[in-house]
Design a protein around this motif. Structure first.
Motif, PDB file in Angstrom:
ATOM      1  N   CYS A 175       0.826  -1.209   0.000  1.00  0.00           N
ATOM      2  CA  CYS A 175       0.000   0.000   0.000  1.00  0.00           C
ATOM      3  C   CYS A 175       0.860   1.258   0.000  1.00  0.00           C
ATOM      4  O   CYS A 175       0.562   2.220  -0.696  1.00  0.00           O
ATOM      5  CB  CYS A 175      -0.931  -0.009   1.209  1.00  0.00           C
ATOM      6  SG  CYS A 175      -2.097   1.359   1.234  1.00  0.00           S
ATOM      7  N   PHE A 176       1.948   1.237   0.765  1.00  0.00           N
ATOM      8  CA  PHE A 176       2.814   2.407   0.842  1.00  0.00           C
ATOM      9  C   PHE A 176       3.529   2.673  -0.492  1.00  0.00           C
ATOM     10  O   PHE A 176       3.569   3.795  -0.966  1.00  0.00           O
ATOM     11  CB  PHE A 176       3.839   2.241   1.961  1.00  0.00           C
ATOM     12  CG  PHE A 176       4.712   3.445   2.161  1.00  0.00           C
ATOM     13  CD1 PHE A 176       4.231   4.569   2.817  1.00  0.00           C
ATOM     14  CD2 PHE A 176       6.013   3.470   1.678  1.00  0.00           C
ATOM     15  CE1 PHE A 176       5.022   5.693   2.987  1.00  0.00           C
ATOM     16  CE2 PHE A 176       6.818   4.584   1.846  1.00  0.00           C
ATOM     17  CZ  PHE A 176       6.316   5.697   2.506  1.00  0.00           C
ATOM     18  N   PHE A 177       4.089   1.612  -1.086  1.00  0.00           N
ATOM     19  CA  PHE A 177       4.890   1.795  -2.294  1.00  0.00           C
ATOM     20  C   PHE A 177       4.091   1.740  -3.599  1.00  0.00           C
ATOM     21  O   PHE A 177       4.475   2.362  -4.585  1.00  0.00           O
ATOM     22  CB  PHE A 177       6.022   0.766  -2.341  1.00  0.00           C
ATOM     23  CG  PHE A 177       7.064   1.003  -1.283  1.00  0.00           C
ATOM     24  CD1 PHE A 177       7.895   2.105  -1.355  1.00  0.00           C
ATOM     25  CD2 PHE A 177       7.187   0.144  -0.212  1.00  0.00           C
ATOM     26  CE1 PHE A 177       8.856   2.338  -0.376  1.00  0.00           C
ATOM     27  CE2 PHE A 177       8.144   0.367   0.771  1.00  0.00           C
ATOM     28  CZ  PHE A 177       8.970   1.466   0.686  1.00  0.00           C
ATOM     29  N   GLY A 178       2.984   0.997  -3.626  1.00  0.00           N
ATOM     30  CA  GLY A 178       2.230   0.869  -4.871  1.00  0.00           C
ATOM     31  C   GLY A 178       0.788   1.299  -4.753  1.00  0.00           C
ATOM     32  O   GLY A 178      -0.022   1.007  -5.629  1.00  0.00           O
ATOM     33  N   GLY A 179       0.457   1.982  -3.664  1.00  0.00           N
ATOM     34  CA  GLY A 179      -0.927   2.374  -3.422  1.00  0.00           C
ATOM     35  C   GLY A 179      -1.501   3.301  -4.465  1.00  0.00           C
ATOM     36  O   GLY A 179      -2.682   3.225  -4.801  1.00  0.00           O
ATOM     37  N   SER A 180      -0.684   4.185  -5.006  1.00  0.00           N
ATOM     38  CA  SER A 180      -1.175   5.130  -6.023  1.00  0.00           C
ATOM     39  C   SER A 180      -1.655   4.417  -7.271  1.00  0.00           C
ATOM     40  O   SER A 180      -2.488   4.935  -8.010  1.00  0.00           O
ATOM     41  CB  SER A 180      -0.071   6.106  -6.409  1.00  0.00           C
ATOM     42  OG  SER A 180       0.270   6.899  -5.303  1.00  0.00           O
ATOM     43  N   PHE A 181      -1.137   3.218  -7.522  1.00  0.00           N
ATOM     44  CA  PHE A 181      -1.497   2.452  -8.707  1.00  0.00           C
ATOM     45  C   PHE A 181      -2.483   1.326  -8.387  1.00  0.00           C
ATOM     46  O   PHE A 181      -2.838   0.557  -9.265  1.00  0.00           O
ATOM     47  CB  PHE A 181      -0.245   1.872  -9.363  1.00  0.00           C
ATOM     48  CG  PHE A 181       0.753   2.937  -9.725  1.00  0.00           C
ATOM     49  CD1 PHE A 181       0.520   3.793 -10.784  1.00  0.00           C
ATOM     50  CD2 PHE A 181       1.907   3.092  -8.981  1.00  0.00           C
ATOM     51  CE1 PHE A 181       1.425   4.788 -11.115  1.00  0.00           C
ATOM     52  CE2 PHE A 181       2.824   4.084  -9.298  1.00  0.00           C
ATOM     53  CZ  PHE A 181       2.579   4.933 -10.365  1.00  0.00           C
ATOM     54  N   GLY A 182      -2.892   1.198  -7.128  1.00  0.00           N
ATOM     55  CA  GLY A 182      -3.877   0.196  -6.743  1.00  0.00           C
ATOM     56  C   GLY A 182      -3.344  -1.203  -6.568  1.00  0.00           C
ATOM     57  O   GLY A 182      -4.117  -2.154  -6.511  1.00  0.00           O
ATOM     58  N   VAL A 183      -2.042  -1.349  -6.467  1.00  0.00           N
ATOM     59  CA  VAL A 183      -1.451  -2.682  -6.326  1.00  0.00           C
ATOM     60  C   VAL A 183      -1.968  -3.373  -5.070  1.00  0.00           C
ATOM     61  O   VAL A 183      -2.239  -4.580  -5.072  1.00  0.00           O
ATOM     62  CB  VAL A 183       0.097  -2.591  -6.305  1.00  0.00           C
ATOM     63  CG1 VAL A 183       0.722  -3.956  -6.136  1.00  0.00           C
ATOM     64  CG2 VAL A 183       0.596  -1.918  -7.567  1.00  0.00           C
TER      65      VAL A 183
END
Length: 123
Positions: free
Chosen positions: A11-19
């Motif tokens: 969530c911290f590293f890929g949250g902007s992309f919805g990972v």
């Protein structure tokens, strides 16, 4: 089984992309995050989801995201005391919580019916 620590990091590293949405089993929202990532709104939302995951207990995480792998996790959770209702008021509250879980899609209709029947038999 999904891991809470892994979900927090994703969530911290890929949250902007919805990972993290894909990891937590909600691909529809993951696709929406991916489509609208250029607006930075998913990044802002994922920051608050990151905080929510950080402050969420392990039991609550398991009840919300690991229900499919082990349906008994829900029954073991202290938040949803399915088989331990002693009074009618506790039973009513537990049935309400159980119905909410069913409506939110956390448990299936079959699980809902089995647990509801067990609760009603215990009364």
């Amino acid at each position: 089984m999904r891991n809470r620590t892994a979900a927090i990091l994703i969530c911290f590293f890929g949250g902007s992309f919805g990972v993290h949405k894909f990891y937590l089993g909600n691909p529809v929202l993951g696709i929406l995050y991916l489509v609208f990532c250029w607006t930075f709104i998913p990044g802002l939302i994922s920051f608050f989801e990151f905080l929510g995951l950080c402050f969420m207990s392990d039991r609550e995480f398991d009840a919300r995201f690991n229900y499919a792998e082990d349906p008994n996790l829900l029954a073991q959770s202290s938040r949803y005391p399915i088989g331990s209702a002693r009074s009618r008021q506790e039973a009513t509250s537990t049935l309400y919580d159980l119905k909410k879980l069913y409506e939110d899609g956390i448990i299936t209709a079959e699980e809902y019916e089995v647990k509801r029947r067990k609760m009603l038999d215990d009364i």
